[in-house]
Write an enzyme that holds these catalytic residues in place. Structure first.
Site, PDB file in Angstrom:
ATOM      1  N   GLU A  75       0.839  -1.195   0.000  1.00  0.00           N
ATOM      2  CA  GLU A  75       0.000   0.000   0.000  1.00  0.00           C
ATOM      3  C   GLU A  75       0.881   1.253   0.000  1.00  0.00           C
ATOM      4  OE1 GLU A  75      -3.659   1.780   2.739  1.00  0.00           O
ATOM      5  OE2 GLU A  75      -2.042   0.630   3.687  1.00  0.00           O
ATOM      6  N   LYS A 177     -10.344   0.700  -1.252  1.00  0.00           N
ATOM      7  CA  LYS A 177     -10.246   0.413   0.181  1.00  0.00           C
ATOM      8  C   LYS A 177     -11.504   0.872   0.929  1.00  0.00           C
ATOM      9  CE  LYS A 177      -7.095   1.168   4.114  1.00  0.00           C
ATOM     10  NZ  LYS A 177      -5.861   1.870   4.535  1.00  0.00           N
ATOM     11  N   CYS A 210      -4.707  -3.186   4.014  1.00  0.00           N
ATOM     12  CA  CYS A 210      -4.307  -2.722   5.341  1.00  0.00           C
ATOM     13  C   CYS A 210      -5.414  -2.840   6.404  1.00  0.00           C
ATOM     14  CB  CYS A 210      -3.773  -1.293   5.243  1.00  0.00           C
ATOM     15  SG  CYS A 210      -2.704  -0.830   6.650  1.00  0.00           S
TER      16      CYS A 210
END
Length: 505
Positions: A75, A177, A210
């Site tokens: 990321e 995300k 993440c």
């Protein structure tokens, strides 16, 4: 530190090529912009990103030389972090939706304007004949077809985005995300995206980024749909004693029974390191220590293909654990039995900014219990190496909602080395230890989502033995530790209570 731990009895012998594939992840030391909050031109942004893309190219070539069929980059690896909504503008490209349009940026570079990064990544996958997943900044016009009529004031969406390419350069997946972590430059997608892509060598892969790994959507949605291989670019800031990168990413692999391809950033100032190729049976990982040079690291490993979990198999695997519906943390459960009083004095201390109830682990061998409300943790242990004059240990229990830098409901049991010799130091960060024990740690959870980890001296992972029984009981056993114990943890996630605020402090 590069370790490969393989349990032959789990894998059942040598794998054939058809039963396995070669995966690579790259932990990247990003070339950063000195002041990310100052906007730059598109040309300046491309010059900056080219430095990182050149490293990606080198590592993709090395991975391909070692037989890799898929590589994952971290990321924020192309531009870095801490941008504002306006200052990231020069770094963004508009990524077409592969579900609506088939496009190979390498062979058709002029179909879409201002897609130099997509072109470079596509050609990288094509030239090295491997699937490639990278993370980048995506600008989408507003409103999206699947979005509500509302739109950000500047008239477009900005997303933290994974892009996946096939080995011939075809753009095969785009994921935005869902769970942002203090990312003012990006928007939360207006609709949950559950994104997968298929490969000829290992079947289906799912995409998350993440902070997503801590929440139900989309990580658990993917797992519950049978996805067994999860691609995980991350810029993970380590948080001992319970949420170090390799510690939790490995725990998720074990608890969810999936493979996780985890690629992290390397940045010492932000305490970012720790990448790995984690399967339910093996772990190939790297975790830098403070004295190590600040540099990238490529990991390559052959891993088993995990078959998709069918409906019957999923039902069988979860039939012995409690339903999520209607459960509570601890002392608000109607009719819950009172826990047996502990025969040892307890104390409270903060761990990961949550108030845990602890009991000391200070005999040569014993069986101890500590409870937070009606949620109780049990530890049967025997020290094989321990000097009480040098190291103090405690068993902690917590049942409630974590509310600092994210909101998520937990039931946690953790045996930890304390930072000092005072009980008040229990729960603080420790990354080295000398004491070893054989132990069994168990609890009865009101959730089926329990993630186990055993972390030892200098950030090494052990492979514990797990047992799950009727009624939500989970037991973790470990003997013959390879190093001193830092943390042994059963990390239960009560996803259904994340937004209910039922915790009692």
């Amino acid at each position: 530190m590069l370790l490969f731990l393989l349990l032959v009895f789990c894998l059942g012998g040598t794998e054939s090529a058809a039963d396995s594939y070669v995966a690579a992840v790259y932990e990247h030391r990003v070339f950063l912009k000195p002041d990310p909050r100052v906007p730059v031109s598109r040309r300046e942004a491309l010059i900056h990103m080219k430095k990182n893309l050149d490293v990606y190219e080198q590592q993709a070539a090395k991975a391909a030389q070692q037989g890799a069929q898929i590589i994952v980059f971290p990321e924020d690896g192309l531009q870095g972090f801490n941008f504002t909504r306006s200052s990231i503008s020069g770094y963004m490209e508009t990524v077409p939706d592969p579900q609506e349009e088939s496009w190979n940026p390498c062979t058709e570079p002029h179909r879409h304007n201002n897609t130099e990064v997509l072109h470079r990544l596509s050609c990288m996958a094509r030239s090295h004949n491997l699937y490639l997943v990278a993370n980048m900044a995506d600008r989408q016009p507003c409103p999206l077809k699947t979005a509500p009529s509302s739109c950000p004031p500047d008239g477009h969406w900005q997303f933290n985005t994974n892009v996946a390419f096939s080995s011939d350069g075809l753009l095969v997946a785009r994921y935005h995300k869902q769970n942002l972590y203090f990312e003012e430059s990006f928007d939360t997608p207006p609709k949950l995206e559950v994104i997968t892509f298929d490969t000829p060598f290992a079947g289906k892969f799912g995409l998350i980024i993440c902070f997503d790994i801590l929440f139900h959507d989309p990580a658990i949605v993917l797992v519950e749909r049978g996805v067994r291989q999860v691609i995980f670019p991350t810029a993970w800031m380590n948080a001992l004693p319970l949420l170090d990168s390799i510690q939790f990413h490995r725990a998720f692999s074990l608890g969810a029974n999936v493979t996780v391809l985890s690629a992290n950033i390397r940045n010492d100032r932000l305490i970012m390191t720790g990448s790995g190729i984690f399967t339910p049976f093996s772990a190939t990982f790297h975790h830098a220590m403070k004295e190590d040079p600040e540099e990238g690291r490529l990991l390559v490993a052959r891993v088993p293909v995990l078959e998709p979990m069918g409906v019957n198999e999923e039902a069988e695997s979860t039939s012995s654990v409690p339903s999520e519906s209607g459960h509570c943390y601890k002392d608000r459960c109607p009719g819950s039995p009172s826990p047996a009083p502990s025969s040892y004095p307890t104390f409270t201390a903060y761990m990961m900014r949550d108030l845990y109830t602890f009991v000391l682990i200070n005999k040569s061998e014993d069986n101890v219990t500590v409870c937070d409300g009606t949620f109780c943790c049990h530890l049967q242990y025997k020290w094989t190496a321990h000097d009480q004059r040098k190291e103090l240990y405690a068993l902690g229990a917590f049942a409630g909602t974590h509310t600092v830098h994210g909101r998520y409901a937990l039931q946690v049991c953790a045996a930890v080395r304390c930072a000092g010799l005072e009980p008040s130091s229990c729960g603080q960060k420790v990354d080295e230890a000398e004491s070893k024990m054989d132990f069994l740690l168990e609890a009865t959870f009101q959730t089926k989502y329990v993630y186990p980890s055993v972390l030892v001296n200098r950030m090494v992972l052990e492979q514990p033995k797990l047992e799950r029984a009727a009624g939500g009981r989970v037991a973790m056993m470990q003997s013959n530790l390879s190093g001193g114990l830092i943390t042994a943890c059963l990390y239960g996630r009560m996803y259904h209570l994340d937004n209910e605020g039922l915790a009692v402090q």
